[in-house]
Design an enzyme around this catalytic site. Structure first.
Site, PDB file in Angstrom:
ATOM      1  N   GLY A 413     -11.257   9.513 -83.976  1.00 16.69           N
ATOM      2  CA  GLY A 413     -12.622  10.042 -84.429  1.00 16.69           C
ATOM      3  C   GLY A 413     -12.915  11.229 -84.168  1.00 16.69           C
ATOM      4  O   GLY A 413     -12.057  12.282 -83.869  1.00 16.69           O
ATOM      5  N   SER A 414     -14.348  11.551 -83.658  1.00 15.29           N
ATOM      6  CA  SER A 414     -14.835  12.795 -83.792  1.00 15.29           C
ATOM      7  C   SER A 414     -14.564  13.569 -82.468  1.00 15.29           C
ATOM      8  O   SER A 414     -14.561  14.641 -82.311  1.00 15.29           O
ATOM      9  CB  SER A 414     -16.193  12.834 -83.926  1.00 15.29           C
ATOM     10  N   THR A 415     -13.794  12.940 -81.675  1.00 11.58           N
ATOM     11  CA  THR A 415     -13.076  13.486 -80.455  1.00 11.58           C
ATOM     12  C   THR A 415     -12.162  14.337 -80.605  1.00 11.58           C
ATOM     13  O   THR A 415     -11.780  15.109 -79.851  1.00 11.58           O
ATOM     14  CB  THR A 415     -12.819  12.265 -79.313  1.00 11.58           C
ATOM     15  N   PHE A 416     -11.540  14.249 -82.008  1.00 12.44           N
ATOM     16  CA  PHE A 416     -10.385  15.142 -82.298  1.00 12.44           C
ATOM     17  C   PHE A 416     -11.247  16.397 -82.892  1.00 12.44           C
ATOM     18  O   PHE A 416     -10.182  17.459 -83.051  1.00 12.44           O
ATOM     19  CB  PHE A 416      -9.915  14.405 -83.465  1.00 12.44           C
TER      20      PHE A 416
END
Length: 673
Positions: A413-416
């Site tokens: 998800g957005s941790t990427f």
């Protein structure tokens, strides 16, 4: 008609030739015959060995005694592989066959260097050679009436220690629950006691009854029923309060950190037939213990203990004649990890009621401080011997406690998004200060996407890189990925280690940018920009990526074994120091800005940076589905702790607001805040 005349000598020669042809031509030698005996010996086929004995030898010892003696002695000394060389006898003594053989035993190799006499005799109208057997063919120097005694010397398996020397796996003691049959009550009271004990131990009453029916059991014998953890004082007290039930301390592998480190340490267990075949000629026997999973399996060669033994030859009176073989015990080596038990426990305490994983590293040294998978299992129960019902309960649990989640790779998800940002900045695909107008909560590149849209939760009319990170704007990063281009994005992801095995002894799943390593679809590329699509990341790998933000753009080399060596980088210069510093500052705002997705996780007196992420797993857009919750955080002033945590199925738990307090609690525990 004319008849040819033959002499008497010619007739005799022809008759001899016919006889030789009928006998097959070749008669076995004493050497050939003893080779056949040795082949049976190597297979420990004692019945067949007896069939090769001469009539005189068979009169001295019966087949039953012969087989029984070999079996008893060889079992006691743990006789294993045997290698042998049978030499040709001297021409002047064709019945005397010299040989050299080596037999593996618990006390090391035993060497036979002897000359054996064979006798020709007829059996079933056939002439052959037969062994004039001597007791020295059991063990060298043995004579009739001699006995064998083996003394074992136990060795200690190596310990698994945390960075401060606290044991995570060690040799210790467990509690064996025994019954004395003669002390149990009779009739209904006996049945009641057995039923109560069965319930306490989690076994059946029939198992207890069967244990007491063993041939060696007498009325005053302690009969082992179940081995339990020595720390389970409540269970031990309940069991031993029953009349005729006792506790005995027995040696056992002990895991002091229990479930918190269950997947990390793994456990040992009795070796199986398959494992014996997989480890030939390595000193394992049917009674050996071997690492089955985790570090116990990974470092089995270093940790394993190799017990010592002495084989004594005694005369009929029990006096020692000689030592046949001797092997000193060899303790296993201790393994000291970079793991910090306090960090490990802090991670597990936040995850133990969920399904997820937790990883903690020191981003400046690469030391792995914690590796947690939840739910977990207690390795002590496996080491003590788990019942089928206990194992079935674990294996059928829908939360899959036997699954090691910290080794897996899944959608981040957005941790990427910081990876997307770093690649875009490296290629000057975006201006970090430029405001990008986003007028809606959904967006698509063009009508070719059909009914598919990239969506966002935030409603800000425009964002730059900093606000897109702390607000976690999917549309901004989908557009950024398209600006980078699929080929460049896929190639640059390799610089971050995607598609590559992590440089650590503990096996981890490889992170992937897509199923085939390419991003040749605009929709797939856009989704990949914010950590969806087909992107998968291992939590340790994600931690190493974030270490670049405090290491001037280089990713630290991970370390699991404690060392004083100078830290090194795994991936150098995946971004410039300037980009690393810029993104580090932006990630601080994820905590410090009131609109930041981790604003609820800030800690007074401790500056943190990081990113939340909520990957979605849905069959169709717009439908409700499963969601996971990720959070990566690190302290920025003198960085020493970076935590990556993932919790599964958070769709009804508040998404990122569910995991951020958990990571916050870990930092508070470690930093005493």
């Amino acid at each position: 008609m004319k008849f040819r005349k033959y002499s008497a000598l010619t007739v005799l020669l022809l008759s001899a030739l016919f006889l030789l042809a009928g006998c097959g031509g070749h008669q076995p030698t004493a050497q050939d015959r003893f080779k056949d005996y040795v082949k049976a010996w190597q297979k420990q086929d004692f019945s067949k060995m007896y069939s090769y004995l001469s009539q005189a030898s068979q009169k001295k010892i019966s087949k039953t005694d012969f087989v029984s003696r070999y079996q008893t002695i060889y079992s006691g000394i743990e006789a294993g592989n045997m290698s042998a060389t049978v030499r040709a006898p001297d021409k002047s003594k064709p019945s005397s066959v010299p040989f050299i053989a080596t037999l593996d035993t618990a006390a090391g190799p035993v060497t036979f260097s002897q000359t054996i006499r064979l006798t020709q005799q007829k059996s079933k109208n056939q002439q052959n050679w037969y062994v004039d057997w001597q007791p020295s063919l059991i063990l060298p120097g043995m004579k009739a009436g001699d006995k064998v005694r083996i003394d074992t010397m136990p060795a200690k398996r190596g310990e698994i220690l945390d960075r401060n020397g606290k044991p995570l796996a060690m040799d210790g003691t467990a509690a064996q629950i025994d019954v004395v049959p003669g002390q149990l009550s009779t009739g209904a009271n006996r049945a009641k006691t057995i039923g109560q004990l069965a319930k306490i131990l989690g076994v059946t009453g029939q198992q207890i009854e069967d244990a007491m029916k063993a041939s060696w059991v007498k009325s005053d014998t302690l009969v082992p029923i179940q081995t339990v953890s020595g720390t389970d004082l409540g269970l031990i007290r309940k069991a031993t309060q029953l009349h005729g039930v006792y506790k005995t301390s027995v040696a056992s592998r002990v895991y002091p950190d229990g479930q918190a480190s269950g997947h990390l340490t793994g456990y040992v267990g009795p070796i199986t037939a398959d494992l014996l075949k997989a480890h030939p000629n390595q000193g394992y026997t049917e009674t050996s213990v071997i690492g089955k999973t985790g570090l116990e399996q990974l470092y089995e060669k270093k940790l394993r203990a190799q017990g010592g033994a002495v084989i004594h030859l005694l005369d009929a009176s029990g006096n020692e004649i000689q030592t046949i073989a001797q092997k000193a015990p060899k303790n296993g080596q201790n393994i000291q990890l970079t793991i910090d038990k306090n960090v490990q426990d802090a991670l597990y305490n936040q995850l133990k009621n969920d399904a997820g994983s937790g990883v903690a590293i020191d981003p400046k040294t690469g030391d792995i401080l914690g590796l947690v998978s939840a739910p977990s299992y207690d390795p002590n129960t496996f080491a003590l011997g788990m019942s089928y019902s206990e194992y079935n309960k674990l294996s059928s649990n829908p939360k899959q406690p036997l699954l090691n989640r910290f080794t897996e790779a899944t959608a981040p998800g957005s941790t990427f998004k910081p990876v997307t940002a770093a690649i875009a900045l490296s290629h000057q695909s975006i201006n970090p200060n430029a405001n990008v107008a986003i007028s809606s909560t959904q967006w698509q590149q063009d009508k070719s996407w059909g009914n598919y849209y990239v969506t966002r939760v935030d409603h800000a009319p425009s964002v730059n890189l900093e606000s897109a990170l702390y607000r976690s704007d999917n549309i901004y990063f989908a557009q950024t990925a398209l600006k980078i281009g699929g080929t460049t994005f896929a190639n640059d992801s390799k610089e971050f280690g995607f598609g590559e095995t992590l440089p650590i002894s503990y096996p981890m799943q490889v992170s992937t940018i897509s199923n085939n390593g390419k991003l040749n679809s605009a929709m797939l590329l856009a989704n990949s920009g914010y950590g969806q699509g087909q992107v998968t990341v291992n939590p340790l790998h994600l931690s190493l990526i974030y270490s670049a933000f405090v290491n001037n753009g280089s990713m630290i080399m991970p370390r699991l074994i404690k060392t004083n060596a100078v830290p090194t980088m795994w991936k150098k210069n995946v971004m410039t120091p300037q980009i690393a510093q810029l993104l580090n500052n932006d990630l601080i705002q994820v905590f410090n800005n009131p609109a930041g997705t981790a604003y609820n996780a800030r800690i007074k007196g401790l500056t943190l940076a990081g990113k939340t992420g909520t990957p979605e797993f849905k069959n169709r857009q717009g439908e409700s589905g499963r969601e996971n919750d990720w959070f990566v955080a690190y302290n920025t002033d003198h960085p020493k702790l970076l935590v990556t945590m993932m919790v599964e199925n958070t769709q009804k738990l508040g998404e990122s607001h569910y995991v951020t307090p958990k990571v916050r609690a870990v930092f508070q525990k470690v930093f005493n805040k």
